[in-house]
Enzyme design. Structure first.
Site, PDB file in Angstrom:
ATOM      1  CE  LYS A 148      -1.639  -1.441   3.863  1.00  0.00           C
ATOM      2  NZ  LYS A 148      -0.914  -2.733   3.884  1.00  0.00           N
ATOM      3  CB  THR A 149       3.531   2.418   2.273  1.00  0.00           C
ATOM      4  OG1 THR A 149       2.734   2.169   3.430  1.00  0.00           O
ATOM      5  CG2 THR A 149       4.308   3.706   2.484  1.00  0.00           C
ATOM      6  CE  LYS A 174       6.883  -3.937   5.349  1.00  0.00           C
ATOM      7  NZ  LYS A 174       5.990  -2.948   6.026  1.00  0.00           N
ATOM      8  CG  ASP A 176       2.246   5.047   5.200  1.00  0.00           C
ATOM      9  OD1 ASP A 176       1.410   4.372   4.566  1.00  0.00           O
ATOM     10  OD2 ASP A 176       3.364   4.613   5.510  1.00  0.00           O
ATOM     11  CG  ASP A 177       0.788   2.242   8.863  1.00  0.00           C
ATOM     12  OD1 ASP A 177      -0.105   1.422   8.582  1.00  0.00           O
ATOM     13  OD2 ASP A 177       1.959   1.922   9.124  1.00  0.00           O
ATOM     14  CE  LYS A 227     -18.013  17.091   6.247  1.00  0.00           C
ATOM     15  NZ  LYS A 227     -19.137  17.027   7.239  1.00  0.00           N
TER      16      LYS A 227
HETATM   17  N1  LIG Z   1     -30.346  21.830  -3.402  1.00  0.00           N
HETATM   18  C1  LIG Z   1     -29.156  21.836  -2.828  1.00  0.00           C
HETATM   19  N2  LIG Z   1     -29.092  21.744  -1.506  1.00  0.00           N
HETATM   20  C2  LIG Z   1     -27.895  21.752  -0.882  1.00  0.00           C
HETATM   21  N3  LIG Z   1     -26.707  21.838  -1.534  1.00  0.00           N
HETATM   22  C3  LIG Z   1     -26.745  21.922  -2.847  1.00  0.00           C
HETATM   23  C4  LIG Z   1     -27.953  21.944  -3.534  1.00  0.00           C
HETATM   24  N4  LIG Z   1     -27.669  22.051  -4.810  1.00  0.00           N
HETATM   25  C5  LIG Z   1     -26.337  22.093  -4.910  1.00  0.00           C
HETATM   26  N5  LIG Z   1     -25.758  22.013  -3.737  1.00  0.00           N
HETATM   27  C6  LIG Z   1     -24.325  21.984  -3.478  1.00  0.00           C
HETATM   28  O1  LIG Z   1     -24.085  20.714  -2.890  1.00  0.00           O
HETATM   29  C7  LIG Z   1     -23.104  20.787  -1.857  1.00  0.00           C
HETATM   30  C8  LIG Z   1     -23.744  20.346  -0.569  1.00  0.00           C
HETATM   31  O2  LIG Z   1     -22.744  20.125   0.377  1.00  0.00           O
HETATM   32  P1  LIG Z   1     -22.952  20.356   1.916  1.00  0.00           P
HETATM   33  O3  LIG Z   1     -21.614  20.515   2.526  1.00  0.00           O
HETATM   34  O4  LIG Z   1     -23.944  21.408   2.186  1.00  0.00           O
HETATM   35  O5  LIG Z   1     -23.573  18.967   2.360  1.00  0.00           O
HETATM   36  P2  LIG Z   1     -23.753  18.454   3.844  1.00  0.00           P
HETATM   37  O6  LIG Z   1     -25.046  17.705   3.929  1.00  0.00           O
HETATM   38  O7  LIG Z   1     -23.542  19.581   4.795  1.00  0.00           O
HETATM   39  O8  LIG Z   1     -22.552  17.437   3.929  1.00  0.00           O
HETATM   40  P3  LIG Z   1     -21.904  16.789   5.229  1.00  0.00           P
HETATM   41  O9  LIG Z   1     -22.871  15.730   5.693  1.00  0.00           O
HETATM   42  O10 LIG Z   1     -20.620  16.213   4.720  1.00  0.00           O
HETATM   43  O11 LIG Z   1     -21.705  17.902   6.217  1.00  0.00           O
HETATM   44  C9  LIG Z   1     -22.673  22.238  -1.843  1.00  0.00           C
HETATM   45  O12 LIG Z   1     -21.521  22.365  -2.631  1.00  0.00           O
HETATM   46  C10 LIG Z   1     -23.816  22.992  -2.498  1.00  0.00           C
HETATM   47  O13 LIG Z   1     -23.370  24.178  -3.154  1.00  0.00           O
HETATM   48  N1  LIG Z   2       3.847  -4.195  -7.060  1.00  0.00           N
HETATM   49  C1  LIG Z   2       4.289  -3.722  -5.913  1.00  0.00           C
HETATM   50  N2  LIG Z   2       3.484  -3.013  -5.118  1.00  0.00           N
HETATM   51  C2  LIG Z   2       3.920  -2.537  -3.968  1.00  0.00           C
HETATM   52  N3  LIG Z   2       5.161  -2.713  -3.485  1.00  0.00           N
HETATM   53  C3  LIG Z   2       6.016  -3.424  -4.225  1.00  0.00           C
HETATM   54  C4  LIG Z   2       5.614  -3.928  -5.447  1.00  0.00           C
HETATM   55  N4  LIG Z   2       6.657  -4.567  -5.963  1.00  0.00           N
HETATM   56  C5  LIG Z   2       7.649  -4.473  -5.091  1.00  0.00           C
HETATM   57  N5  LIG Z   2       7.275  -3.771  -4.046  1.00  0.00           N
HETATM   58  C6  LIG Z   2       8.082  -3.508  -2.846  1.00  0.00           C
HETATM   59  O1  LIG Z   2       7.413  -4.149  -1.774  1.00  0.00           O
HETATM   60  C7  LIG Z   2       7.483  -3.376  -0.596  1.00  0.00           C
HETATM   61  C8  LIG Z   2       6.058  -3.056  -0.197  1.00  0.00           C
HETATM   62  O2  LIG Z   2       6.076  -2.556   1.123  1.00  0.00           O
HETATM   63  P1  LIG Z   2       5.051  -1.489   1.663  1.00  0.00           P
HETATM   64  O3  LIG Z   2       5.660  -0.875   2.880  1.00  0.00           O
HETATM   65  O4  LIG Z   2       4.603  -0.598   0.594  1.00  0.00           O
HETATM   66  O5  LIG Z   2       3.846  -2.419   2.090  1.00  0.00           O
HETATM   67  P2  LIG Z   2       2.589  -1.970   2.968  1.00  0.00           P
HETATM   68  O6  LIG Z   2       1.370  -2.663   2.454  1.00  0.00           O
HETATM   69  O7  LIG Z   2       2.563  -0.499   3.092  1.00  0.00           O
HETATM   70  O8  LIG Z   2       2.992  -2.626   4.366  1.00  0.00           O
HETATM   71  P3  LIG Z   2       2.380  -2.316   5.812  1.00  0.00           P
HETATM   72  O9  LIG Z   2       1.030  -2.995   5.851  1.00  0.00           O
HETATM   73  O10 LIG Z   2       3.362  -2.936   6.736  1.00  0.00           O
HETATM   74  O11 LIG Z   2       2.296  -0.822   5.933  1.00  0.00           O
HETATM   75  C9  LIG Z   2       8.294  -2.152  -0.925  1.00  0.00           C
HETATM   76  O12 LIG Z   2       9.632  -2.399  -0.573  1.00  0.00           O
HETATM   77  C10 LIG Z   2       8.193  -2.059  -2.441  1.00  0.00           C
HETATM   78  O13 LIG Z   2       9.352  -1.455  -3.022  1.00  0.00           O
HETATM   79 MG   LIG Z   3       2.524   0.717   4.780  1.00  0.00          MG
HETATM   80 MG   LIG Z   4     -22.207  19.761   6.408  1.00  0.00          MG
END
Ligand SMILES: Nc1ncnc2c1ncn2[C@@H]1O[C@H](COP(=O)(O)OP(=O)(O)OP(=O)(O)O)[C@@H](O)[C@H]1O
Ligand SMILES: Nc1ncnc2c1ncn2[C@@H]1O[C@H](COP(=O)(O)OP(=O)(O)OP(=O)(O)O)[C@@H](O)[C@H]1O
Ligand SMILES: [Mg+2]
Ligand SMILES: [Mg+2]
Ligand SMILES: Nc1ncnc2c1ncn2[C@@H]1O[C@H](COP(=O)(O)OP(=O)(O)OP(=O)(O)O)[C@@H](O)[C@H]1O
Ligand SMILES: Nc1ncnc2c1ncn2[C@@H]1O[C@H](COP(=O)(O)OP(=O)(O)OP(=O)(O)O)[C@@H](O)[C@H]1O
Ligand SMILES: Nc1ncnc2c1ncn2[C@@H]1O[C@H](COP(=O)(O)OP(=O)(O)OP(=O)(O)O)[C@@H](O)[C@H]1O
Ligand SMILES: Nc1ncnc2c1ncn2[C@@H]1O[C@H](COP(=O)(O)OP(=O)(O)OP(=O)(O)O)[C@@H](O)[C@H]1O
Ligand SMILES: [Mg+2]
Ligand SMILES: [Mg+2]
Ligand SMILES: [Mg+2]
Ligand SMILES: [Mg+2]
Lengths: 260, 260, 260, 260, 260, 260
Positions: E70-71, E234, E124-125, E152
């Site tokens: 992943k990393t 790994k 990471d992690d 957010k």
């Molecule tokens: N009818 C609508 N009502 C509300 N938002 C709208 C509407 N139409 C467009 N939008 C757009 O959608 C987005 C709504 O995001 P908003 O952050 O208000 O949602 P939220 O319910 O507060 O989310 P969260 O649960 O993550 O807090 C905004 O970017 C807003 O401009």
């Molecule tokens: N296809 C591949 N994808 C990812 N890593 C690869 C790949 N091929 C070789 N590697 C090597 O494998 C190792 C992957 O280790 P890495 O730390 O990214 O794993 P991780 O999932 O983050 O581990 P952990 O769960 O411990 O955080 C690295 O040394 C990387 O260079």
């Molecule tokens: Mg990792």
């Molecule tokens: Mg909100």
């Protein structure tokens, strides 16, 4: 003389009259005989504290559902005592205080009261003073312990104290062993009868004409509200005022009352 | 000489006599033979501490329901010992203290007692000293540990100590393993007989005429109270004083006794 | 005059208009009649606060699923009130603050509002202000208590306050006893009809030609999405923008909509 | 030479001989062969520490019911070793200490012991050092970890250490994984036979005449105590001393023994 | 110009390129088409952030078993973006930091990113940043809340941000309500086919001759590994390197692969 | 040159050779082939760290019952590596340290190791470093997180590190997700065969004559010990040394072996 003592006490510790007044902004509407009974009980406790040598400390717990009017009634009883020391302990002045600050604030009011020959303390919303939350039953044990001790602590010789406290959480206080600390309890009910609602609506003049009010109340009666109605005076006030702003107050009020 | 020692100890550590006096404001009414038995047991413990070389530390726990008179009885035994060092440890002087402050305050009283040839410590309301609350069984383990150790710690050579403690929560102290630390326990009961109530009412002269009292007691008997009555002396006092203020004391008293 | 008061209030406490504007970056698309109903309800609350003497404090909770548009709608209502004091309380400005700092920040906004004749406070993402996490139901009780008290605290005489709050966790607030503190609640829904999606896609001009849009929507209809669709406007926006970048927007959009 | 070393160690770190002496105020009464067995086991451990090069650290846990005589026996073994460094670690000197202070106090005794060629440490009431309470199984993990490590830590080259610890809570120490850390365990029993009680009563000369003692023991035998008796030497001492003060020691003693 | 901006951003906030490089010490071996799919998805997200005005914030969660790569994959995507601001948030630089220090460190990286027109943050992690432990589901709620808010929070006008995060605990993040905060998720799998293992072994030249490799792989096939094999890249690397040191690499490798 | 580097590293960070030596006071007795297998596995890991470029970090967990010899074996492997940097991380040097102090102490050893071309760290008794206690599964999450991160953190380019850790609580580490962090695990067993015991008794010359030893072993065999025997080398050493002090070593040894 008494008036002199009163003035002195006022001068030394100030008074909460203005704050207590603000708890009764919408007055006391006598929508049911219960209201009078509660006020009379309060008056009798005031007398008892004034006169009996053997009970220099009396405490009363007003409990009931949210918005039933507990604070307004406690404030009214306190104001009518005309004791030289009248103080409000309210969570509203303690936002952001730590546990110890709260304890100190509460304790100070009690300590001050011990210097007046006759005192009333209104301790409002006791569960909020305790920072109580039902999730995980969290609360400040530090504040609880302080209140438990203060509710049992006799004032010094020659001093008398009446404590009026309010809560929506009588059951929780019971679990906390706090109920034993009160001399008596008073239950403040919600409105449960349409006739009581009618009294309030009339008094607040929601409708310009009595006919409108009759229509509204009749509609409510027809929709079978009687018997299952339960609303606090505070919410009823909010509902009436909302209806007042709407273009069709009858429909607005009836609809909101049906959607409680 | 002893009186000299007494004066010295007083001078050095002060005394709690006034505070203990205030615990007995309404005196001790001998409404049942139990009261005399408890006071006699207390007197015997006082003698034992004075005389036996092998038991320089004796501790007694007075336990019973709220308001049964535990504190007043412990205070009475302590006052009658006439030991040079008599001290009250009470939660009332510790409102708002932190755990360590409490431990220090309690510890200081014990340390001071070790300097007097004969000492009594009244440790009142032990569950409140522990900040105990039944919700979640919270309490200050720091204070508990300190008390557990102090109740087992022998005074230095040549010093003697009697500890009188009170609680409404014997069962909790048992769960805390604290009961083993006491040399003995005394149970303080509620009033359970109408005759006992009659004694108190008579003694406090609630009614101006014996006839009135007889009427009241007869009414209580008729309502079947005997056999199911249980009331602490503290609540009985409150009930009597409330009735005294009412216009019709007989009715007031009878009605309140029936609504306990 | 009012405009003067407005300027003064602005000068003294600043305003959150820019921040609130940023909550509506993508505007309000009227994809369903519900949107208009919510905005109208908001407008009515604004009027009520302006006019009724008996309800100087009104509070509304906008609740609904993540990304349903709650914040954008609350911000819109607040901006349209044109009250002199308009402030946003948002967790985004409180990253890394301790409990007390948060309480102070929240409290300060309320205290400031008490100095303006008419105020709106948008309290966004209330569960985040409380540091709520479902694992072990952890949250800041200190912040909760402060909010509970502030939601009930009447502004001083002559001042009026409207509080608009948002949450995705209405049920948790209920468990916390916080719902009683709100005057009313408004539910903000997800989009549930393909026609609503169509409105948004059209408005955002994802496809250069109407034919493409019709193809896309027809494909979605055929795959049986109608009836089981539920997507927040926020996620729909993200899906549309992602599709816009892809080489084959129709396939991209349809595939993502089917893999929600 | 050894005596010189002993004096040096004494000079540098002091000794707990006086305190340990105070643990044995009422001496050791040989009321059962078990007492001798325990003291002999102790003597052998002392020898082992003195002689074996491969086991420079030996630790023994004395466990048994409250008041069985654990501390007095551990103190006796320690005193009889005549090692240059003999120290008592007791909760009695730690009232009000915080966790870290306790760890430091305990650690310091061990560190000091490492400077003496031969050392005994009596670690009394280990559950109290840990601030253990059965309600919620609370205890100081910080102190526990320190003790666990110190019980395994070898003294530096050429130094030898015997640790004698006492507890009433062997089962709890087992749950804590602490038992593995001790080289061996010794069980200290309650008195369970009337003959053992007789030995103690005789030795303490409760009755002026042997006939009285025989009468008392016979009465106890008749009341069927044998077989169900279990009393610690500490409680037996308290019972005897109480009886000694009463006007009728036989009745007093018999009655108390029957009401254990 | 862009290159100028890039230089400025570099100068002001430094870059994590060296650290990210160290995450890919053993390169990326294309042992399965999945690897290419993941890298392509990453490339498309990079493009989306660069171009769409409506989605200035995109976040991707790479999740999968321990050691799946992943990393290394997240680091590769980040490096290939060639954005002026590329930063790694890693628990490795936070050993011993308190909760608030961590929040500040994380917050600072986000704040810095808001000053670059285009940014990538590799977080990471994530479960380690949260100090998560399965025993008792402990974790830092303070860090969790900060991350939830930052994921957010829209960058300021004109700024764009891509967040790439990794975890082995997708399910826990779900319980924490954190998944909703990500724009999308990518699953990084273990190797499950012998052919994939063969590719890696060949690439790393464990055996000097192809014949040896064929023998080894055939033996593995015969032992029925195909179908039940699951190993992270790994661990496979560690197994190969261990076999390389042994005198008989074929036997060593086969035996270790069979004892996973 | 290497010897120069070794001297420099020594000069800069000191070495734990003396401490590690003290872990092997009673030497390594080769009572079973397992002992040789474990030492050989250790030697191979040492070689692997020295040679493979792809695995600059290798970590081994030695686990097994209390007193099985884990620490002595880890110390032996470390000493035989002859790496320039050899350090012991042991709870014995951390008594009374707070969580952060511990993390800093552990972290410092790792940081120092990163400056030596070749390093071994012996991290002893990992559950004690974590302040682990089975009651309520308490432990220091702060230390756990630090160890989890350090066990995964690659040393900087050109540096190599071998970590040898010991525990009696493999299962707990598994619950903590810590096992994945180790490259491999080695199980250290108790003695389970009388022949193994015989080897140790002979080597330690408990009996002056072989005949005595044969008698003792034969008696143990007759009492059916074979098959149910399980004893750590540490406890066996203690048992032998105790028997050595007794007047009749055969009886003493046989009896103690039968009462394990
Ligand atoms: N009818 C609508 N009502 C509300 N938002 C709208 C509407 N139409 C467009 N939008 C757009 O959608 C987005 C709504 O995001 P908003 O952050 O208000 O949602 P939220 O319910 O507060 O989310 P969260 O649960 O993550 O807090 C905004 O970017 C807003 O401009
Ligand atoms: N296809 C591949 N994808 C990812 N890593 C690869 C790949 N091929 C070789 N590697 C090597 O494998 C190792 C992957 O280790 P890495 O730390 O990214 O794993 P991780 O999932 O983050 O581990 P952990 O769960 O411990 O955080 C690295 O040394 C990387 O260079
Ligand atoms: Mg990792
Ligand atoms: Mg909100
Ligand atoms: N008969 C009445 N009793 C109490 N309050 C009344 C009555 N008639 C009118 N009121 C008005 O109703 C309101 C009651 O509100 P109050 O704050 O006392 O309720 P509460 O029960 O304390 O509410 P909460 O549970 O939220 O603390 C006040 O504004 C008061 O002036
Ligand atoms: N026989 C009696 N025993 C005890 N108290 C008596 C008796 N007769 C009269 N009293 C009076 O009754 C009151 C008893 O109150 P006290 O505080 O001692 O009760 P308590 O059991 O300690 O109450 P709590 O459980 O609240 O601590 C005192 O005012 C005391 O003077
Ligand atoms: N055979 C005996 N063994 C132990 N103590 C004895 C014996 N005979 C008399 N004693 C006396 O009995 C008392 C025993 O008390 P000790 O404090 O040692 O008991 P303990 O088991 O440690 O009590 P606790 O469980 O409260 O710690 C001492 O005063 C001691 O002098
Ligand atoms: N073959 C052997 N393996 C290990 N130790 C041996 C061996 N032979 C003799 N010994 C000695 O046995 C003792 C083993 O003790 P050690 O502290 O290593 O055990 P441990 O398993 O680490 O104990 P613990 O679980 O208490 O940490 C040492 O004194 C060592 O010198
Ligand atoms: Mg109220
Ligand atoms: Mg009392
Ligand atoms: Mg003891
Ligand atoms: Mg070990």
């Amino acid at each position: 003389d008494f008036m002199g003592a009163l003035d002195e006490v006022h001068a030394a510790f100030g008074s909460s009259e203005e704050e207590l007044d603000a708890c009764i902004t919408n007055g006391i509407i006598h929508f049911s005989p219960e209201i009078d009974r509660i006020l009379e009980e309060g008056r009798l406790r005031v007398e008892q504290v004034k006169k009996s040598e053997r009970t220099p400390l009396v405490s009363v717990l007003l409990h009931g559902p949210p918005g039933a009017g507990k604070t307004a009634l406690a404030a009214t009883i306190a104001m009518q005592s005309e004791f030289p020391f009248i103080k409000l302990i309210s969570p509203e002045t303690m936002v952001g205080m730590g546990e110890l600050q709260k304890v100190n604030a509460i304790n100070r009011v009690f300590q001050d009261s011990y210097k007046s020959p006759l005192s009333v303390i209104v301790m409002d919303d006791i569960e909020r003073l305790l920072d109580y939350t039902p999730i995980g039953s969290r609360f400040s044990n530090v504040v609880l312990q302080a209140i438990a001790v203060l509710l049992k602590k006799q004032p010094p010789k020659g001093k008398r104290l009446l404590v009026l406290s309010t809560t929506t959480r009588r059951h929780v206080l019971e679990e906390m062993d706090l109920l034993d600390s009160f001399s008596s309890q008073l239950y403040v009910e919600n409105l449960r009868k349409l006739e009581e609602v009618n009294t309030v609506v009339k008094r607040l003049e929601l409708f310009k004409m009595d006919g409108e009010r009759h229509t509204a109340m009749a509609t409510l009666a027809k929709s079978g509200l009687e018997g299952q109605l339960t609303i606090g005076i505070k919410k009823l006030l909010m509902t009436i005022e909302k209806a007042r702003q709407s273009e069709d107050p009858i429909t607005g009020f009836v609809s909101d009352m049906n959607n409680l």
